[in-house]
Motif scaffolding. Structure first.
Motif, mmCIF file in Angstrom:
data_model
loop_
_atom_site.group_PDB
_atom_site.id
_atom_site.type_symbol
_atom_site.label_atom_id
_atom_site.label_comp_id
_atom_site.label_asym_id
_atom_site.label_seq_id
_atom_site.Cartn_x
_atom_site.Cartn_y
_atom_site.Cartn_z
ATOM 1 N N THR A 145 5.481 31.667 -5.281
ATOM 2 C CA THR A 145 5.916 30.924 -6.442
ATOM 3 C C THR A 145 5.515 31.679 -7.694
ATOM 4 O OG1 THR A 145 5.500 28.892 -5.234
ATOM 5 C CG2 THR A 145 5.749 28.693 -7.611
ATOM 6 N N PRO A 146 6.455 32.036 -8.558
ATOM 7 C CA PRO A 146 6.097 32.718 -9.796
ATOM 8 C C PRO A 146 5.417 31.760 -10.767
ATOM 9 C CG PRO A 146 8.450 32.291 -9.735
ATOM 10 C CD PRO A 146 7.897 31.845 -8.410
ATOM 11 N N ALA A 147 4.753 32.324 -11.764
ATOM 12 C CA ALA A 147 4.091 31.508 -12.777
ATOM 13 C C ALA A 147 5.091 30.580 -13.437
ATOM 14 C CB ALA A 147 3.452 32.410 -13.833
ATOM 15 N N GLY A 148 4.617 29.393 -13.774
ATOM 16 C CA GLY A 148 5.469 28.437 -14.464
ATOM 17 C C GLY A 148 6.281 27.571 -13.535
ATOM 18 N N ASP A 149 6.302 27.858 -12.250
ATOM 19 C CA ASP A 149 7.043 27.057 -11.281
ATOM 20 C C ASP A 149 6.304 25.745 -11.047
ATOM 21 O OD1 ASP A 149 8.086 26.138 -8.623
ATOM 22 O OD2 ASP A 149 9.270 27.961 -8.850
ATOM 23 N N PHE A 183 -9.022 37.724 -13.802
ATOM 24 C CA PHE A 183 -9.127 36.479 -14.555
ATOM 25 C C PHE A 183 -7.988 36.317 -15.563
ATOM 26 C CE2 PHE A 183 -13.383 36.888 -12.794
ATOM 27 C CZ PHE A 183 -13.539 35.624 -12.245
ATOM 28 N N GLU A 184 -7.488 37.413 -16.114
ATOM 29 C CA GLU A 184 -6.322 37.314 -16.999
ATOM 30 C C GLU A 184 -5.104 36.838 -16.219
ATOM 31 O OE1 GLU A 184 -5.575 40.848 -19.305
ATOM 32 O OE2 GLU A 184 -7.674 40.971 -19.929
ATOM 33 N N GLU A 185 -4.938 37.341 -14.995
ATOM 34 C CA GLU A 185 -3.805 36.908 -14.163
ATOM 35 C C GLU A 185 -3.952 35.442 -13.752
ATOM 36 O OE1 GLU A 185 -0.706 38.142 -12.749
ATOM 37 O OE2 GLU A 185 -1.058 39.117 -14.668
ATOM 38 N N LEU A 186 -5.167 35.018 -13.422
ATOM 39 C CA LEU A 186 -5.374 33.602 -13.085
ATOM 40 C C LEU A 186 -5.093 32.717 -14.296
ATOM 41 C CD1 LEU A 186 -8.536 33.803 -10.804
ATOM 42 C CD2 LEU A 186 -6.213 33.151 -10.121
ATOM 43 N N ASP A 187 -5.519 33.162 -15.475
ATOM 44 C CA ASP A 187 -5.219 32.414 -16.708
ATOM 45 C C ASP A 187 -3.708 32.299 -16.906
ATOM 46 O OD1 ASP A 187 -7.922 32.156 -17.300
ATOM 47 O OD2 ASP A 187 -7.941 33.810 -18.748
ATOM 48 N N ARG A 188 -2.994 33.409 -16.712
ATOM 49 C CA ARG A 188 -1.543 33.407 -16.890
ATOM 50 C C ARG A 188 -0.875 32.479 -15.881
ATOM 51 N NH1 ARG A 188 2.541 35.202 -14.216
ATOM 52 N NH2 ARG A 188 1.264 36.357 -12.726
ATOM 53 N N LEU A 189 -1.335 32.534 -14.659
ATOM 54 C CA LEU A 189 -0.701 31.790 -13.576
ATOM 55 C C LEU A 189 -1.024 30.302 -13.627
ATOM 56 C CD1 LEU A 189 1.041 32.206 -11.022
ATOM 57 C CD2 LEU A 189 -1.095 32.494 -9.754
ATOM 58 N N ARG A 239 1.405 40.073 -5.944
ATOM 59 C CA ARG A 239 2.851 40.189 -5.801
ATOM 60 C C ARG A 239 3.244 41.360 -6.680
ATOM 61 N NH1 ARG A 239 7.635 35.823 -6.417
ATOM 62 N NH2 ARG A 239 9.290 37.300 -5.942
ATOM 63 N N GLY A 240 3.753 42.383 -6.060
ATOM 64 C CA GLY A 240 4.006 43.603 -6.802
ATOM 65 C C GLY A 240 2.709 44.389 -6.931
ATOM 66 N N ARG A 241 2.649 45.233 -7.912
ATOM 67 C CA ARG A 241 1.510 46.150 -8.041
ATOM 68 C C ARG A 241 0.243 45.456 -8.508
ATOM 69 N NH1 ARG A 241 0.510 49.309 -12.354
ATOM 70 N NH2 ARG A 241 -1.168 50.760 -12.000
ATOM 71 N N ASN A 242 0.314 44.636 -9.546
ATOM 72 C CA ASN A 242 -0.904 44.020 -10.076
ATOM 73 C C ASN A 242 -0.631 42.675 -10.747
ATOM 74 O OD1 ASN A 242 0.383 45.031 -12.310
ATOM 75 N ND2 ASN A 242 -1.275 46.366 -12.949
ATOM 76 N N THR A 243 0.206 41.881 -10.127
ATOM 77 C CA THR A 243 0.543 40.549 -10.604
ATOM 78 C C THR A 243 0.217 39.547 -9.510
ATOM 79 O OG1 THR A 243 2.349 41.460 -11.916
ATOM 80 C CG2 THR A 243 2.419 39.099 -11.490
ATOM 81 N N LEU A 244 -0.344 38.408 -9.907
ATOM 82 C CA LEU A 244 -0.648 37.364 -8.938
ATOM 83 C C LEU A 244 0.490 36.347 -8.856
ATOM 84 C CD1 LEU A 244 -4.409 36.554 -9.710
ATOM 85 C CD2 LEU A 244 -3.478 37.886 -7.814
ATOM 86 N N ALA A 245 0.648 35.776 -7.666
ATOM 87 C CA ALA A 245 1.625 34.707 -7.433
ATOM 88 C C ALA A 245 1.042 33.742 -6.414
ATOM 89 C CB ALA A 245 2.944 35.276 -6.925
ATOM 90 N N ILE A 246 1.543 32.523 -6.430
ATOM 91 C CA ILE A 246 1.101 31.496 -5.492
ATOM 92 C C ILE A 246 2.030 31.512 -4.300
ATOM 93 C CG2 ILE A 246 0.776 29.015 -5.138
ATOM 94 C CD1 ILE A 246 0.360 28.830 -8.229
ATOM 95 N N THR A 247 1.447 31.482 -3.109
ATOM 96 C CA THR A 247 2.210 31.350 -1.878
ATOM 97 C C THR A 247 1.832 30.009 -1.257
ATOM 98 O OG1 THR A 247 2.228 33.728 -1.532
ATOM 99 C CG2 THR A 247 2.756 32.347 0.372
ATOM 100 N N GLU A 248 2.839 29.179 -1.046
ATOM 101 C CA GLU A 248 2.612 27.858 -0.469
ATOM 102 C C GLU A 248 2.674 27.921 1.049
ATOM 103 O OE1 GLU A 248 4.717 24.594 -2.256
ATOM 104 O OE2 GLU A 248 5.374 25.936 -3.850
ATOM 105 N N PRO A 249 1.960 27.007 1.718
ATOM 106 C CA PRO A 249 2.023 26.969 3.181
ATOM 107 C C PRO A 249 3.401 26.525 3.662
ATOM 108 C CG PRO A 249 0.512 25.293 2.345
ATOM 109 C CD PRO A 249 1.045 26.050 1.177
#
Length: 156
Positions: free
Chosen positions: A13-17, A52-58, A146-156
């Motif tokens: 799941t991308p950020a903002g979803d 932590f910047e990626e967690l803040d963004r996400l 997800r990708g080189r240095n971006t975080l994303a949420i993966t749901e079960p």
């Protein structure tokens, strides 16, 4: 297979979803509780990830926790030489931003799965594929690269 789909059928799941919004409402005071794995704490050195910047963004606001077993693993790894020891040292410093939590498990991965399965955390942050699969099997979301240095949420 869609870009968001994983081989095990779960979806990123991308950020903002909607899932990001769901996580933002789960923890105390509306902030989700996320558990940090050794691999995630070492990722700033190993994967050039601004954790932590990626967690803040996400997620926006969140509460980060680290199992004592993860702290012990980082401690053991930083006693070595080379890049892994450097990454573990940085990871140990970053872990100070999170609350240490105790579990009955002495192995880091088992501690993270136990926290997720018991509902003590809303998601686990890891870049370790086998651990991510175990957390997803415990019916908890994973936050990972997800990708080189971006975080994303993966749901079960």
């Amino acid at each position: 297979m869609a870009d968001d789909a994983r081989a095990d059928g779960s979806e990123s799941t991308p950020a903002g979803d909607a899932r990001s919004e769901d996580l933002a409402e789960d923890g105390p005071g509306g902030a989700p509780v996320v558990a940090l794995d050794t691999s995630a704490l070492m990722a700033p050195v190993e994967a050039d990830l601004r954790l932590f910047e990626e967690l803040d963004r996400l997620l926006g606001g969140y509460e980060a926790v680290v199992p004592e077993a993860v702290l012990a693993e980082l401690d053991g790894l930083q006693g070595g030489n080379g890049a892994e020891a450097t990454a573990a040292s940085v990871g140990a410093d970053l872990a100070e931003r999170a609350e240490a939590v105790e579990t009955d498990e002495s192995y880091a991965d088992d501690a993270l799965v136990a926290l997720a399965a018991a509902g003590r955390v809303d998601a686990v942050v890891t870049v370790d594929g086998p651990l991510a699969n175990r957390v997803l099997a415990a019916d908890a979301p994973v936050i990972g690269l997800r990708g080189r240095n971006t975080l994303a949420i993966t749901e079960p």
